[in-house]
Design a protein around this motif. Structure first.
Motif, PDB file in Angstrom:
ATOM      1  N   TYR A 130      22.034  22.191 -12.741  1.00  0.00           N
ATOM      2  CA  TYR A 130      22.164  22.743 -11.066  1.00  0.00           C
ATOM      3  C   TYR A 130      23.530  23.271 -11.388  1.00  0.00           C
ATOM      4  CZ  TYR A 130      19.085  19.088 -10.204  1.00  0.00           C
ATOM      5  OH  TYR A 130      17.980  18.180 -10.290  1.00  0.00           O
ATOM      6  N   ASP A 147      23.935   6.087 -11.782  1.00  0.00           N
ATOM      7  CA  ASP A 147      22.587   6.885 -11.677  1.00  0.00           C
ATOM      8  C   ASP A 147      22.508   7.861 -12.968  1.00  0.00           C
ATOM      9  OD1 ASP A 147      20.209   7.995 -10.896  1.00  0.00           O
ATOM     10  OD2 ASP A 147      21.319   9.037  -9.227  1.00  0.00           O
ATOM     11  N   PHE A 160      23.719  13.163  -4.482  1.00  0.00           N
ATOM     12  CA  PHE A 160      22.199  13.152  -4.425  1.00  0.00           C
ATOM     13  C   PHE A 160      21.881  12.649  -2.857  1.00  0.00           C
ATOM     14  CE2 PHE A 160      17.981  11.154  -5.293  1.00  0.00           C
ATOM     15  CZ  PHE A 160      17.052  12.346  -5.262  1.00  0.00           C
ATOM     16  N   LEU A 181      17.134   2.864  -7.910  1.00  0.00           N
ATOM     17  CA  LEU A 181      18.082   2.811  -7.013  1.00  0.00           C
ATOM     18  C   LEU A 181      17.989   1.924  -5.577  1.00  0.00           C
ATOM     19  CD1 LEU A 181      19.130   6.492  -7.311  1.00  0.00           C
ATOM     20  CD2 LEU A 181      20.672   4.882  -7.873  1.00  0.00           C
ATOM     21  N   SER A 218      12.499  11.453 -15.757  1.00  0.00           N
ATOM     22  CA  SER A 218      11.927  12.356 -15.091  1.00  0.00           C
ATOM     23  C   SER A 218      12.352  13.859 -15.582  1.00  0.00           C
ATOM     24  CB  SER A 218      12.393  12.535 -13.497  1.00  0.00           C
ATOM     25  OG  SER A 218      11.573  11.717 -13.062  1.00  0.00           O
ATOM     26  N   LYS A 219      13.713  13.652 -15.996  1.00  0.00           N
ATOM     27  CA  LYS A 219      14.388  15.051 -16.427  1.00  0.00           C
ATOM     28  C   LYS A 219      14.501  15.018 -18.059  1.00  0.00           C
ATOM     29  CE  LYS A 219      15.171  15.112 -12.108  1.00  0.00           C
ATOM     30  NZ  LYS A 219      15.251  16.097 -11.034  1.00  0.00           N
ATOM     31  N   SER A 256      16.197   7.327 -15.443  1.00  0.00           N
ATOM     32  CA  SER A 256      14.710   7.979 -15.371  1.00  0.00           C
ATOM     33  C   SER A 256      14.711   8.794 -16.597  1.00  0.00           C
ATOM     34  CB  SER A 256      14.899   8.545 -14.113  1.00  0.00           C
ATOM     35  OG  SER A 256      13.806   9.329 -13.982  1.00  0.00           O
ATOM     36  N   ASN A 276      24.122  15.791 -10.141  1.00  0.00           N
ATOM     37  CA  ASN A 276      23.345  16.736  -9.231  1.00  0.00           C
ATOM     38  C   ASN A 276      24.035  16.548  -8.058  1.00  0.00           C
ATOM     39  OD1 ASN A 276      21.587  17.738  -7.666  1.00  0.00           O
ATOM     40  ND2 ASN A 276      19.963  16.266  -7.664  1.00  0.00           N
ATOM     41  N   GLY A 311      10.620   5.601 -11.687  1.00  0.00           N
ATOM     42  CA  GLY A 311      11.800   6.462 -11.850  1.00  0.00           C
ATOM     43  C   GLY A 311      13.124   6.058 -11.244  1.00  0.00           C
ATOM     44  N   ALA A 312      14.015   7.114 -11.140  1.00  0.00           N
ATOM     45  CA  ALA A 312      15.395   6.518 -10.697  1.00  0.00           C
ATOM     46  C   ALA A 312      15.370   6.152  -9.203  1.00  0.00           C
ATOM     47  CB  ALA A 312      16.468   7.687 -10.872  1.00  0.00           C
ATOM     48  N   ALA A 313      14.458   7.121  -8.607  1.00  0.00           N
ATOM     49  CA  ALA A 313      14.528   6.563  -6.841  1.00  0.00           C
ATOM     50  C   ALA A 313      14.110   5.116  -6.578  1.00  0.00           C
ATOM     51  CB  ALA A 313      13.322   7.595  -6.323  1.00  0.00           C
ATOM     52  N   PRO A 371      19.718   9.905 -14.513  1.00  0.00           N
ATOM     53  CA  PRO A 371      18.631  10.823 -15.029  1.00  0.00           C
ATOM     54  C   PRO A 371      18.874  12.055 -15.881  1.00  0.00           C
ATOM     55  CG  PRO A 371      19.000  10.987 -12.474  1.00  0.00           C
ATOM     56  CD  PRO A 371      19.984  10.272 -12.935  1.00  0.00           C
ATOM     57  N   TYR A 372      20.204  12.375 -15.943  1.00  0.00           N
ATOM     58  CA  TYR A 372      20.700  13.606 -16.705  1.00  0.00           C
ATOM     59  C   TYR A 372      21.343  13.125 -17.930  1.00  0.00           C
ATOM     60  CZ  TYR A 372      19.144  15.634 -12.289  1.00  0.00           C
ATOM     61  OH  TYR A 372      18.503  15.841 -11.113  1.00  0.00           O
ATOM     62  N   ASN A 386      27.229   9.453 -10.511  1.00  0.00           N
ATOM     63  CA  ASN A 386      26.024  10.236 -11.297  1.00  0.00           C
ATOM     64  C   ASN A 386      26.872  11.444 -12.108  1.00  0.00           C
ATOM     65  OD1 ASN A 386      24.154  13.022  -9.651  1.00  0.00           O
ATOM     66  ND2 ASN A 386      23.685  11.603 -11.513  1.00  0.00           N
ATOM     67  N   ARG A 400       6.507   9.228 -12.760  1.00  0.00           N
ATOM     68  CA  ARG A 400       7.356   8.286 -12.038  1.00  0.00           C
ATOM     69  C   ARG A 400       7.662   7.000 -12.945  1.00  0.00           C
ATOM     70  NH1 ARG A 400       9.762  10.158  -9.728  1.00  0.00           N
ATOM     71  NH2 ARG A 400      10.377   8.913  -8.177  1.00  0.00           N
ATOM     72  N   TYR A 434      20.536   9.170  -1.707  1.00  0.00           N
ATOM     73  CA  TYR A 434      21.549   7.954  -1.814  1.00  0.00           C
ATOM     74  C   TYR A 434      21.840   7.094  -0.393  1.00  0.00           C
ATOM     75  CZ  TYR A 434      23.143   9.186  -6.296  1.00  0.00           C
ATOM     76  OH  TYR A 434      23.077   9.595  -7.627  1.00  0.00           O
TER      77      TYR A 434
HETATM   78  N1  PLP Z   1      19.271  10.793  -8.894  1.00  0.00           N
HETATM   79  C1  PLP Z   1      19.468  11.717  -9.079  1.00  0.00           C
HETATM   80  C2  PLP Z   1      20.911  12.251  -9.151  1.00  0.00           C
HETATM   81  C3  PLP Z   1      18.678  12.819  -8.886  1.00  0.00           C
HETATM   82  O1  PLP Z   1      18.934  14.387  -8.962  1.00  0.00           O
HETATM   83  C4  PLP Z   1      17.097  12.518  -9.080  1.00  0.00           C
HETATM   84  C5  PLP Z   1      15.904  13.587  -8.698  1.00  0.00           C
HETATM   85  O2  PLP Z   1      16.255  14.697  -8.897  1.00  0.00           O
HETATM   86  C6  PLP Z   1      16.910  11.228  -8.848  1.00  0.00           C
HETATM   87  C7  PLP Z   1      17.864  10.225  -8.741  1.00  0.00           C
HETATM   88  C8  PLP Z   1      15.096  10.506  -8.769  1.00  0.00           C
HETATM   89  O3  PLP Z   1      14.841  10.750  -9.692  1.00  0.00           O
HETATM   90  P1  PLP Z   1      13.352  10.032 -10.091  1.00  0.00           P
HETATM   91  O4  PLP Z   1      12.477  11.402 -10.313  1.00  0.00           O
HETATM   92  O5  PLP Z   1      13.552   9.497 -11.435  1.00  0.00           O
HETATM   93  O6  PLP Z   1      12.998   9.301  -8.840  1.00  0.00           O
END
Ligand code: PLP
Length: 391
Positions: free
Chosen positions: A327, A210, A128, A107, A239-240, A237, A176, A102-104, A212-213, A172, A248, A131
Motif C-alpha cells: 500500500y 497482526d 486496518f 483477531l 492471505s497475502k 494469515s 496496512n 485468516g487474520a480476521a 499478514p504482511y 500491525n 481463509r 479492528y
Molecule cells: N489485518 C490487516 C492489516 C489486513 O490488511 C487484513 C486484510 O487485508 C487482515 C487483517 C485480514 O486478513 P485475512 O484475509 O487473513 O482475514
C-alpha cells in the motif's frame, strides 16, 4: 426485531468494499481498461506453484475433508511451531497455536478471548478499519492514537492513553495502510513502555501483533515481536504471503512464555468455540503446513512500489515511502480526502480515503495490481495532480 448494531454493519459496507463494488460496476459499464482499481488488498501475484501441487497431493487423501481437532491439526501446528522456532528463535510450541480462517478470524478470536467488561484496546492510526468492528463486537472499547506524520509509533500518545482498563495494544507491521515497518529500536521502546505500564497497573498488557504482511518487506528487517515482548499474541494469515485471501487460512500463536499463557490459550479456544470458529478448513491447513518458508513472488510488489512512489513524488504528491506490505499512503492535496477520492473517480482512479483508517486527509493506494495498470494509470494521476496544482 434484530440487533441494530449488526444490522447497521450489514447495511453499511466498509469504504474499501464500497469502492471495490463501484469499480466492478464501472468496469462492466466502461470496460476493464478504463478503471484503475487501487481499492482492495487482493494480491495480484499468483500463489506459488507448490501451493497447487500441495492441494492436488492432499485432495484425495483419505479423511482429508473431515473435521480436524478444534484448534487445528496437530501435525500442521507442529510444522508452524518448528518454522517459527527455526526462523526467529521463537519458543513457540504447537500446543499454543490455534488455526483460523485468516487474520480476521484470528483477531476476532483474540479480542473475544481477552476482553472483560470495561476493557480497552489501543489502536494506532493509521489502522486496518475492521479492528474497531472486531473490538466492539467483543464488548471492548477501541482507543485510537493519533497518527504521526511519518506513520511511526506515537509513543507520547501511547504513554498517555494506557490506563488501568488497557487490556491490549494492536500493532500491525508491515502496516496496512501506510506500508511502514517498525524498526527493532522502535519496537524495543514500545516494549519497554508496555512493561513499565503493566508493572504500574499490576496486570499484563498484551500486544496483539497482526502480521499478514510479515514476509512482504523491501530490504528492511521485520523483527519477530514475541522475541522483544513476551506478552505478545500473533495473528497471522496466509492471505497475502501465499496469495490465498479467498481460502481463509491463518492462525493465532500465543507466546508460551506470556503471562498467564495457558489461560490465554484456553480463552482463545473458548472464543473460537463461542464464535463457531473451530476447525479451520482442513485441506488448507495441510497445504499451509507444507508451505512453511514459502512465499509468492514479492519482487513484483517492490517493482510496483518503486514505479508508483517515484512517479507520484515527481508529480508533487507527498507519499510515505513504503518499506513493506503493498500500500502507498498519500497525503491528499486538500484536507477533504473523501472529496479527492470522489474527484479521482472521473479519471477512473479508485483511491480509498484515509478517514476509515483514522487518517483524515490521506489516501490509500493498493498497488498489488498488474504493473501495466500502474503504468497506464500514471497520466490519470498527472491530471489529478494538475487539478490540485501540484505539477
Ligand atoms: N489485518 C490487516 C492489516 C489486513 O490488511 C487484513 C486484510 O487485508 C487482515 C487483517 C485480514 O486478513 P485475512 O484475509 O487473513 O482475514
Amino acid at each position: 426485531m434484530v440487533n441494530k448494531d449488526m444490522q447497521n454493519l450489514g447495511e453499511n459496507r466498509s469504504a474499501i468494499r464500497e469502492l471495490f463494488e463501484f469499480g466492478r460496476l464501472r468496469k462492466a459499464e466502461l470496460g476493464e481498461d478504463s478503471v484503475f482499481d487501487f481499492s482492495l488488498g487482493n494480491p495480484s501475484v499468483a500463489p506459488p506453484v507448490a501451493v497447487g501441487d500441495s492441494i492436488k497431493r492432499h485432495a484425495d487423501e483419505r479423511g482429508i475433508h473431515n473435521y480436524t481437532s478444534a484448534p487445528g491439526d496437530y501435525g500442521v501446528r507442529t510444522q508452524i511451531a518448528r518454522y517459527l522456532r527455526d526462523t526467529f528463535g521463537a519458543v513457540q510450541t504447537p500446543e499454543y497455536i490455534y488455526m483460523t480462517c485468516g487474520a480476521a478470524a484470528a483477531l476476532t478470536i483474540v479480542f473475544r478471548a481477552l476482553a472483560c467488561e470495561a476493557d480497552e484496546f489501543i489502536l494506532m492510526a493509521p489502522y486496518f478499519p475492521e479492528y474497531t468492528v472486531f473490538a466492539k463486537a467483543a464488548g471492548a472499547r477501541p482507543v485510537v492514537l493519533a497518527m504521526q506524520e511519518d506513520c511511526g509509533i506515537n509513543m507520547p500518545a501511547l504513554a498517555a492513553a494506557v490506563n488501568e482498563h488497557t487490556k491490549g495494544v494492536v500493532i500491525n507491521s508491515p502496516n496496512n495502510p501506510s506500508g511502514a515497518v517498525y524498526s527493532r529500536a522502535a519496537l524495543q521502546s514500545l516494549a519497554a513502555l508496555l512493561r513499565q505500564k503493566a508493572a504500574q497497573y499490576g496486570h499484563p498488557i498484551y500486544l496483539i501483533a497482526d502480521e499478514p504482511y510479515r514476509e512482504i518487506a523491501y530490504d528492511v528487517e521485520v523483527p519477530y515481536i514475541p522475541e522483544l515482548y513476551a506478552d505478545t499474541i500473533v495473528c497471522y494469515s496466509y492471505s497475502k504471503s501465499l496469495s490465498l485471501p479467498g481460502e481463509r487460512i491463518g492462525y493465532v500463536a500465543v507466546n508460551p512464555v506470556a503471562t498467564d499463557a495457558a489461560d490465554v490459550y484456553a480463552a482463545v479456544c473458548g472464543a473460537g468455540r463461542a464464535l463457531g470458529y473451530v476447525c479451520a478448513p482442513s485441506l488448507l491447513q495441510r497445504v499451509v503446513g507444507d508451505m512453511q518458508g514459502v512465499t509468492s513472488d514479492v519482487e513484483v510488489y517492490r517493482r510496483n512500489r518503486d514505479l508508483l512512489y517515484n512517479a507520484l513524488c515527481e508529480m508533487g504528491f507527498r507519499c510515505i515511502r513504503p518499506d513493506g506490505a503493498f500500500y502507498l499512503f498519500v497525503k491528499a492535496p486538500i484536507e477533504d480526502s473523501e472529496a479527492v477520492s470522489e474527484h479521482a473517480k472521473q479519471y477512473g482512479l479508485l483511491l480509498v480515503p484515509g478517514d476509515s483508517f483514522g487518517a483524515k486527509g490521506w489516501l490509500r493506494i493498493a498497488y498489488c495490481v498488474d504493473t501495466d495498470m500502474i503504468r497506464r494509470s500514471l497520466p490519470q494521476f498527472a491530471k489529478l495532480a494538475a487539478d490540485y496544482r501540484l505539477i
